[in-house]
Design a protein around this motif. Sequence first.
Motif: not given
Length: 179
Positions: A67, A151, A153
């Motif tokens: 995060e 988030k 990724e």
Amino acid sequence: MPRLFTGLEIPAEISQTLSSLRGGLPGARWVDPDDYHLTLRFIGDIDGVTANEIASTLFRVNRKPFEVTLQGLSSFGGKKPRAVVASVVPSKPLIELQAELERLMQRVGLDPEGRKFTPHVTLARLRGDVSSRDVADYLSIRGYFPSKVFKAERFVLYSARASTGGGPYIVEAPYELTA
């Protein structure tokens, strides 16, 4: 020669929130919301062979998604402000990813980054005639916004046009965070 850097993309909904903070600061050159990003490692102008070596080296990164929290606005430059930025909370996974990218870039022969990593998203670049008082006034009015979390990724290898100090930025290669 491409001008390269690695970074995290900012999701569209957060870019929209940040773009609502534009305006109200004379002398600011506002970054296009499509170009908002969090720079992890500036690489600079390099030749094509080195660019290819960097692109393939980045596949070695093996980290988990994490995060990212944006929290408030600030400026860089002190008495001679150069930029208005959205501050990013320096979490352990973010700092570790940046440090790994730094090590990898040195392994391919780049000089160490000269500045301490201060995670942020640049919203505006400021000309020399923008006073610290104008920036302080702007920040007192617009500097607070509720924290925004997303988030991460993946990180990406970006290219930029040389000598313009800005976008449009192009994603040259994505690198998934999937460990």
